[in-house]
Design a protein around this motif. Structure first.
Motif, PDB file in Angstrom:
ATOM      1  N   THR A   1       0.819  -1.215   0.000  1.00  0.00           N
ATOM      2  CA  THR A   1       0.000   0.000   0.000  1.00  0.00           C
ATOM      3  C   THR A   1       0.852   1.265   0.000  1.00  0.00           C
ATOM      4  N   LEU A   2       1.838   1.340   0.884  1.00  0.00           N
ATOM      5  CA  LEU A   2       2.661   2.542   0.955  1.00  0.00           C
ATOM      6  C   LEU A   2       3.425   2.762  -0.346  1.00  0.00           C
ATOM      7  N   SER A   3       3.924   1.688  -0.926  1.00  0.00           N
ATOM      8  CA  SER A   3       4.636   1.805  -2.202  1.00  0.00           C
ATOM      9  C   SER A   3       3.708   2.320  -3.295  1.00  0.00           C
ATOM     10  N   ARG A   4       2.496   1.789  -3.351  1.00  0.00           N
ATOM     11  CA  ARG A   4       1.543   2.221  -4.388  1.00  0.00           C
ATOM     12  C   ARG A   4       1.162   3.690  -4.204  1.00  0.00           C
ATOM     13  N   LEU A   5       0.988   4.115  -2.965  1.00  0.00           N
ATOM     14  CA  LEU A   5       0.629   5.505  -2.720  1.00  0.00           C
ATOM     15  C   LEU A   5       1.776   6.450  -3.067  1.00  0.00           C
ATOM     16  N   LEU A   6       3.000   6.030  -2.773  1.00  0.00           N
ATOM     17  CA  LEU A   6       4.149   6.840  -3.155  1.00  0.00           C
ATOM     18  C   LEU A   6       4.244   6.982  -4.665  1.00  0.00           C
TER      19      LEU A   6
ATOM     20  N   PRO B   1       7.113  10.747 -11.475  1.00  0.00           N
ATOM     21  CA  PRO B   1       8.067   9.650 -11.278  1.00  0.00           C
ATOM     22  C   PRO B   1       8.897   9.860 -10.015  1.00  0.00           C
ATOM     23  N   LEU B   2       9.111   8.770  -9.297  1.00  0.00           N
ATOM     24  CA  LEU B   2       9.870   8.853  -8.054  1.00  0.00           C
ATOM     25  C   LEU B   2      11.363   9.026  -8.341  1.00  0.00           C
ATOM     26  N   PRO B   3      12.056   9.759  -7.487  1.00  0.00           N
ATOM     27  CA  PRO B   3      13.492   9.955  -7.691  1.00  0.00           C
ATOM     28  C   PRO B   3      14.338   8.812  -7.133  1.00  0.00           C
TER      29      PRO B   3
END
Length: 264
Positions: free
Chosen positions: A60-65, A71-73
């Motif tokens: 869940t936390l990964s999906r929300l991030l 795009p994540l850095p």
């Protein structure tokens, strides 16, 4: 893969149904937001190349991030000791790694590519009282100088409040254990962490019905719990509230921003 016995016991609620447990606490975006904000802030501050969610469950936390800051850095990895949790995370497009806090190794996450940041939510209590210090020290050894460990952990204002909820969990025949905030803060310092900040996080409400399913409790178990805690912890009605059909217990959370100042 070595699996924590507490994880094994809860497999009946793992997978897709996990998100609905406890009124959806662990899948709620608003509830997760304070932790997510802290992770993003310190990942940027430390220029983390990889963020690993320790005990990340269904991701869940990964999906929300990924949803909020794409795009994540940094690369994002969800680590968990439950096969069912990892399957659900993988189905949602989350990169996973099988493992537990006890089996955690920095080398598994390509440390040559840059700094790491570990995040965690509601995991440390699975380790139990006797193993907690060793686990915190082990996580610290898997970080380098200046790297962060950001975790949301249930803890209490006083030892007597912690005793109330620890009695509840003992009566549910589990070895999970919760500290008072001061106790956990000191334990983190003793195991190599600098506690940069402690932030508030939403409280988790635990109904007797959900606990009965999660821990395979009988109706007699619930009545015994209600009777004993109402009698012995009458000063903790803000943490344990009996009612006509059972009870509701409450776990207050804090977000700990921890940094390794010494390195491995």
């Amino acid at each position: 893969m070595i699996q924590n016995q507490e994880i094994k016991r809860e497999q009946a609620v793992h997978g897709k149904q996990w998100g609905a447990l406890h009124d959806g606490y662990f899948s709620n975006t608003g509830i997760a937001q304070p932790l997510l904000n802290a992770v993003i802030r310190y990942a940027r501050l430390s220029e983390a190349a990889t963020v690993v969610d320790l005990g990340g469950g269904t991701g869940t936390l990964s999906r929300l991030l990924m949803k909020q800051w794409s795009p994540l850095p940094f690369s994002l990895i969800n680590m968990d000791g439950s096969v069912e949790q990892l399957k659900t995370a993988q189905a949602a497009g989350v990169r996973t790694h099988p493992g537990t806090v006890e089996t955690l190794r920095r080398e598994d996450f390509d440390p040559q590519s840059g700094a790491l940041l570990y995040m965690m939510r509601s995991v440390l209590h699975y380790l139990g009282r006797e193993s907690l210090a060793g686990a915190l020290e082990h996580i610290c050894r898997q970080t380098g100088p200046g790297e962060y460990f950001i975790h949301q952990t249930a803890c209490f204002d006083s030892p007597s409040e912690a005793d109330c909820l620890n009695t509840l969990y003992a009566m549910m025949r589990t070895e999970k254990w919760y500290p008072a905030e001061a106790c956990l803060t000191e334990l983190l310092r003793q195991t190599g962490w600098s506690v940069v900040d402690v932030l508030p996080a939403p409280t988790l409400s635990l109904s007797a019905k959900d606990l009965q399913v999660r821990y395979a409790l009988s109706s007699e178990d619930l009545l015994e719990i209600r009777s004993r805690l109402s009698s012995e912890y009458s000063a903790c009605t803000h943490l344990f509230k009996p009612d006509a059909t059972g009870f509701t217990a409450y776990l207050p959370y804090r977000i700990f921003i921890c940094q390794n100042q010494t390195g491995s």
